[in-house]
Design a protein around this motif. Sequence first.
Motif, PDB file in Angstrom:
ATOM      1  N   HIS A 181      55.486  37.844  41.627  1.00  0.00           N
ATOM      2  CA  HIS A 181      55.510  38.911  40.623  1.00  0.00           C
ATOM      3  C   HIS A 181      56.882  39.002  39.963  1.00  0.00           C
ATOM      4  O   HIS A 181      56.982  39.113  38.729  1.00  0.00           O
ATOM      5  N   SER A 209      47.029  41.091  44.841  1.00  0.00           N
ATOM      6  CA  SER A 209      45.795  41.435  45.544  1.00  0.00           C
ATOM      7  C   SER A 209      45.833  42.883  46.031  1.00  0.00           C
ATOM      8  O   SER A 209      46.899  43.413  46.351  1.00  0.00           O
ATOM      9  N   SER A 214      48.449  37.546  39.390  1.00  0.00           N
ATOM     10  CA  SER A 214      47.741  38.715  39.903  1.00  0.00           C
ATOM     11  C   SER A 214      48.277  39.119  41.271  1.00  0.00           C
ATOM     12  O   SER A 214      48.849  38.307  42.006  1.00  0.00           O
ATOM     13  N   GLU A 241      53.528  37.284  47.266  1.00  0.00           N
ATOM     14  CA  GLU A 241      53.091  37.887  46.004  1.00  0.00           C
ATOM     15  C   GLU A 241      54.222  38.647  45.324  1.00  0.00           C
ATOM     16  O   GLU A 241      54.285  38.700  44.094  1.00  0.00           O
ATOM     17  N   ASN A 272      46.536  46.536  37.666  1.00  0.00           N
ATOM     18  CA  ASN A 272      45.191  46.079  38.026  1.00  0.00           C
ATOM     19  C   ASN A 272      44.975  46.125  39.530  1.00  0.00           C
ATOM     20  O   ASN A 272      43.914  46.546  40.015  1.00  0.00           O
ATOM     21  N   ALA A 273      45.973  45.671  40.301  1.00  0.00           N
ATOM     22  CA  ALA A 273      45.838  45.621  41.752  1.00  0.00           C
ATOM     23  C   ALA A 273      45.707  47.015  42.350  1.00  0.00           C
ATOM     24  O   ALA A 273      44.883  47.258  43.241  1.00  0.00           O
ATOM     25  N   SER A 291      48.060  32.228  39.424  1.00  0.00           N
ATOM     26  CA  SER A 291      48.023  33.378  38.527  1.00  0.00           C
ATOM     27  C   SER A 291      49.117  34.361  38.940  1.00  0.00           C
ATOM     28  O   SER A 291      49.711  34.246  40.010  1.00  0.00           O
ATOM     29  N   PRO A 329      49.679  43.112  36.246  1.00  0.00           N
ATOM     30  CA  PRO A 329      49.166  42.754  37.568  1.00  0.00           C
ATOM     31  C   PRO A 329      49.238  43.897  38.570  1.00  0.00           C
ATOM     32  O   PRO A 329      48.307  44.110  39.349  1.00  0.00           O
TER      33      PRO A 329
END
Length: 411
Positions: A76, A36, A34, A72, A310-311, A32, A307
């Motif tokens: 991204h 963290s 996303s 990440e 949201n994180a 995904s 993302p």
Amino acid sequence: MKRLLIWLLGCLLLPLLIVLATLERAPLVSRSESISPASIAEAKRLLANNDPRRLQRGDQRTASIPAPLIDEAINHLVSRSLHGRGTFALAEETAEIRISVPVPGLAGYRYWNLRAQLQEAEGEPRIVAASLANLPVPSRLAEFCLNSAIGLAGFSDEWRAARQLIRKLAFEPARGVVEVSYVWEPGVLAHARARAFPPEDIASMAAAQKALAAQLDHYSARARVPLGQVLSGLLAAAASGEATLRQRRAALLVLASYLAEKNLAVLIPEARLWPRPRRLKLILLGRYDSAQHFAVSAALAAWAGEPAANAIGLYKEVEDSRGGSGFSFADLAADRAGTRFGELVAEGSSRLDVALRGSLGDSDLAPSLDGLPEALSEAEFQRRYGGRDNPAYRQLLSEIERRLAALPLYR
């Protein structure tokens, strides 16, 4: 002449055949996009330990960057710029980057899968091995392609500046970090700020702040002003065409800064000369905190993507559960509503254009918060919900998404 034409045709077709031969059916990287909350926490820690505002020209520092944060970050960037996926993993004295990029319009073989192995070195890292699908790529060609891709993405100046700063790179797989030794140059920060906020964006933000100050001057000092009224006025004033996105993103950033009680002059020195909007309570669903969460998440989504928004929202709630106001699913709902709104702005949504012809009310912007647990301590949150993969936690998130999906603006 015939031989020359055949030769020229072969020169033109050979690269195309090589490219087609490197397409694969399945992606090498499947994950995904996303981010963290742990990565947000690590990024915050790194910035605090290497705050450029406290560095002088020539200062030498070593930053320990966790491999999961790099992983990440790469995923991204690849997701945002290439609509693909990426990974980063450490090994002894080397690291490997893997990238999968979908190729639209092709059936069957439709992924480019790239592997690049980096070796630690004095100065910038070096690519020592690379492959596209099963085709080995010479290191020099891989580095040329990497530099070309960075240039095409518009980051060649930043890449050049970063390479000049780095003095040593060391991979530490036992600790799970990459050690980056660098010498600070203040011009890098000024260049990064200019890159993030070009003159046309700054002009749009100045206009948005002036408009916000003018709007709020119409209310009494103790007024509780619905967020939708202010938001409608700021966004509806944006011009048509390409300028719309710039002006609406600027308006969201100005509004988020106002609600978060942060001075934009920290990012944009010119903002010291802009009018200061008077301090009033902007509310959403009768709550000041909901307006804050909505506006900040909307700005993050419009500028950095879903993302990241949201994180950061989830990270904030986890931090609150450890001694702040407590973990709040109601705040998460406001975050998600703001994220969805920011996405509409970034997409140039026609639904948003239609909505802005009228007035935006609370029920247009955010779902009901009824029954969503709040003020949960870390211990209480763990007892009741366990973690992000717990069924009870996922059920509440699904309920928030269901409520959002019922709003016409977010369908």
